[in-house]
Design an enzyme around this catalytic site. Structure first.
Site, PDB file in Angstrom:
ATOM      1  N   ARG A   1     -15.768  23.049  53.545  1.00 48.99           N
ATOM      2  CA  ARG A   1     -15.243  21.689  53.743  1.00 48.99           C
ATOM      3  C   ARG A   1     -16.404  20.747  54.032  1.00 48.99           C
ATOM      4  NH1 ARG A   1     -13.829  20.338  58.521  1.00 48.99           N
ATOM      5  NH2 ARG A   1     -12.634  22.199  58.989  1.00 48.99           N
TER       6      ARG A   1
ATOM      7  N   TYR B   1      -4.749  -0.655  40.729  1.00 45.41           N
ATOM      8  CA  TYR B   1      -4.009   0.565  40.426  1.00 45.41           C
ATOM      9  C   TYR B   1      -2.831   0.703  41.404  1.00 45.41           C
ATOM     10  CZ  TYR B   1      -3.176   5.591  40.023  1.00 45.41           C
ATOM     11  OH  TYR B   1      -2.604   6.810  39.860  1.00 45.41           O
TER      12      TYR B   1
ATOM     13  N   ASP C   1     -13.677  -0.360  41.993  1.00 45.79           N
ATOM     14  CA  ASP C   1     -13.135   0.848  41.388  1.00 45.79           C
ATOM     15  C   ASP C   1     -13.578   0.817  39.922  1.00 45.79           C
ATOM     16  OD1 ASP C   1     -11.549   2.675  39.999  1.00 45.79           O
ATOM     17  OD2 ASP C   1      -9.829   2.415  41.328  1.00 45.79           O
TER      18      ASP C   1
HETATM   19  C1  LIG Z   1      -5.996   7.126  38.334  1.00 42.73           C
HETATM   20  C2  LIG Z   1      -6.621   6.010  39.079  1.00 42.73           C
HETATM   21  C3  LIG Z   1      -6.800   6.065  40.478  1.00 42.73           C
HETATM   22  C4  LIG Z   1      -6.272   7.203  41.321  1.00 42.73           C
HETATM   23  O1  LIG Z   1      -6.907   8.391  41.043  1.00 42.73           O
HETATM   24  P1  LIG Z   1      -6.221   9.836  41.200  1.00 42.73           P
HETATM   25  O2  LIG Z   1      -7.298  10.757  40.784  1.00 42.73           O
HETATM   26  O3  LIG Z   1      -5.008   9.854  40.317  1.00 42.73           O
HETATM   27  O4  LIG Z   1      -5.831   9.959  42.650  1.00 42.73           O
HETATM   28  C5  LIG Z   1      -7.463   5.017  41.080  1.00 42.73           C
HETATM   29  N1  LIG Z   1      -7.906   3.948  40.365  1.00 42.73           N
HETATM   30  C6  LIG Z   1      -7.738   3.867  39.034  1.00 42.73           C
HETATM   31  C7  LIG Z   1      -8.254   2.673  38.310  1.00 42.73           C
HETATM   32  C8  LIG Z   1      -7.098   4.876  38.346  1.00 42.73           C
HETATM   33  O5  LIG Z   1      -6.908   4.775  37.018  1.00 42.73           O
END
Ligand SMILES: *Cc1c(COP(=O)(O)O)cnc(C)c1O
Length: 380
Positions: free
Chosen positions: A47, A99, A171
Site C-alpha cells: 500500500r 465529468y 483533468d
Molecule cells: C473516466 C473519467 C474520470 C473518472 O475515471 P475512472 O477511472 O472511471 O474513475 C475522470 N475524468 C474524466 C475526464 C473521465 O473521462
C-alpha cells in the site's frame, strides 16, 4: 528527450537482478526486512510502495513534465486524492462541463464536508475571475470538455490562478499528455483517468496525479498511503505498458478522428459536428496553440432527433455502444442517457447537450472501415 523516448525508458531501467527489460510485476503485499526498520530498497508494504507502481509513478511524472507522480486505483480515486489539499470552508470553482463522477464528488462527498463548489462556463476566463470569493482556493477544469469538446485556455487560467493565489487542477484525460501538458502551461496539478488513453486497451481501471509542487505532493502522497486507493502491481503494469505506445496510438486516433469529422460535417444527415480540429470549431485557434493535435473524440448531432440516433446505433457494426473512451476499439456513447443521465434534462438542455447528440471515441480500426460503418448507419 522526446515524449515517446521518455514514455518507453523513464523509471523503467532493466531490472538489475535478472536484466528483465520489462518492469516485472511484483505481485507481493509485503517485503522482507533485513533487520527491524531495515528495508532493502525502501519497500515495506505494497500500500505504501511497490516497485511496479513506483515505475509507473515515475513514468507518469515524466510524460506530464512533472516532478512527482502518484498512481491510484481509478481516476475518481485520483480526483478525490487531489482534493485533499482543501479543508472545510474552502471553495472550488469548477468548469461546468466536468465529468459526471467528478461532479458527484464535489456535490455528494465534498459539499457535506463543508467544501463548496460553484460552476463556471469553462471557456470564459473572466467568469472565473468574477466568481472568485474569499473562500475560493482551487480551480478545477477539464479540456477538451465532455461531451461538447469545448476548450479551456489553460495558460490564461493559470495566469489568473497565479495572480489570485489559487491552485489550478486540470483533468487531462481527454487530451492525454502526448497532446497537451498542463503543468508546462502553468497548472499546479494534473489528474487522469488512466482507464482511458493512458491504459488505452479498455482492460484496466486506474488514475494518476502529477505535480511539481513538493508540498502538494507530500499531502497527496500521505493521503494515498493513509486512504489506500492504490492500484495493484498487475494494473500498474498494464498502464505502464499502455504508456509506451501512447504516442503512436494518439497519432492514429486523431488522424482517423479528423478524417471522420470532415466526413460527418459534410453529411446531409448530420446537423452539427463538435471537433477541435475542424476550422468550424469556435476555438480551433486555441486548439492549435495549446494542443499538439486534436484528439480522438468527436461529438455530433444527428438530424431527426432521438429516433435517428436509435436507427444509427442499431445499424452500426464496428462502433460499440459503451461508456468510456480511449481504447483501441471505437465506441459510441449517447450522453443524454449514458454519461450524462444524472444531469437533469433542463440542465442538459441549458448546457447544449441535446437529445440528438452522440459521442464517438475513434479507435484504431482502419478509418475507411469506420467511415463505411458510419455512412451505413446514417443512411435514411
Ligand atoms: C473516466 C473519467 C474520470 C473518472 O475515471 P475512472 O477511472 O472511471 O474513475 C475522470 N475524468 C474524466 C475526464 C473521465 O473521462
Amino acid at each position: 528527450m522526446e515524449f515517446e523516448t521518455l514514455a518507453i525508458h523513464d523509471g523503467q531501467a532493466p531490472e538489475p537482478r535478472t536484466g528483465a527489460v520489462s518492469v516485472p510485476i511484483y505481485q507481493t503485499s509485503t517485503f522482507q526486512q533485513d533487520g527491524i526498520g531495515q528495508q532493502r530498497l525502501g519497500f515495506e508494504y505494497s500500500r505504501s510502495g511497490n516497485p511496479t507502481r513506483q515505475a509507473l509513478e515515475a513514468a507518469l511524472a515524466l510524460v506530464e513534465k512533472g516532478d512527482y507522480g502518484l498512481a491510484f486505483a481509478s481516476g475518481s480515486a485520483a480526483t478525490l486524492a487531489a482534493l485533499q489539499v482543501l479543508k472545510p470552508g474552502d471553495g472550488i470553482l469548477a468548469g461546468n462541463d466536468t465529468y459526471g463522477g467528478t461532479y458527484r464528488i464535489f456535490e455528494r462527498i465534498l459539499r457535506p464536508w463543508g467544501v463548496d463548489t460553484r460552476y463556471v462556463d469553462a471557456t470564459n476566463i473572466a467568469a472565473f475571475e468574477q466568481a472568485i470569493d474569499s473562500n475560493t482556493r482551487l480551480i478545477w477544469v477539464e479540456t477538451p470538455t465532455n461531451p461538447l469538446l469545448k476548450l479551456v485556455d489553460i495558460a490564461a487560467l493559470a495566469d489568473l490562478a497565479r495572480r489570485r493565489n489559487l491552485l489550478l487542477v486540470v483533468d487531462n484525460t481527454f487530451a492525454s499528455p502526448y497532446l497537451q501538458q498542463p503543468l508546462a502551461l502553468g497548472a499546479h496539478v494534473v489528474v487522469h483517468s488512466t482507464t482511458k488513453y493512458l491504459g488505452g486497451h479498455s482492460d484496466v481501471v486506474g488514475g494518476a496525479f502529477i505535480t511539481s509542487d513538493k508540498a502538494i505532493y507530500d499531502t497527496v502522497k500521505f493521503y494515498q498511503n493513509a486512504a489506500g486507493a492504490v492500484p495493484g502491481p498487475w494494473d500498474s503494469w498494464l498502464v505502464l505498458r499502455g504508456l509506451k505506445t501512447l504516442k503512436v496510438r494518439m497519432r492514429e486516433h486523431q488522424e482517423s478522428a479528423l478524417y471522420l469529422a470532415h466526413i460527418l460535417e459534410a453529411h446531409p444527415a448530420v446537423e452539427r459536428v463538435y471537433y477541435p480540429g475542424l476550422t468550424s470549431h469556435p476555438q480551433h485557434e486555441l486548439a492549435k496553440r495549446q494542443m499538439r493535435g486534436f484528439g480522438g473524440m468527436i461529438s455530433f448531432e444527428v438530424k431527426g432527433g432521438f429516433p435517428a440516433v436509435e436507427r444509427l446505433i442499431s445499424r452500426l457494426k464496428l462502433f460499440v455502444l459503451a461508456e468510456s473512451l480511449g481504447g483501441v476499439e471505437s465506441l459510441l456513447c449517447y450522453p443524454p442517457r449514458m454519461t450524462h443521465a444524472s444531469v437533469a434534462p433542463e440542465e442538459r438542455a441549458r448546457r447544449g447537450i441535446h437529445d440528438n447528440l452522440v459521442r464517438l471515441s475513434v479507435g484504431l480500426e482502419a478509418a475507411s472501415d469506420l467511415e463505411a460503418d458510419l455512412l451505413e448507419g446514417l443512411q435514411s
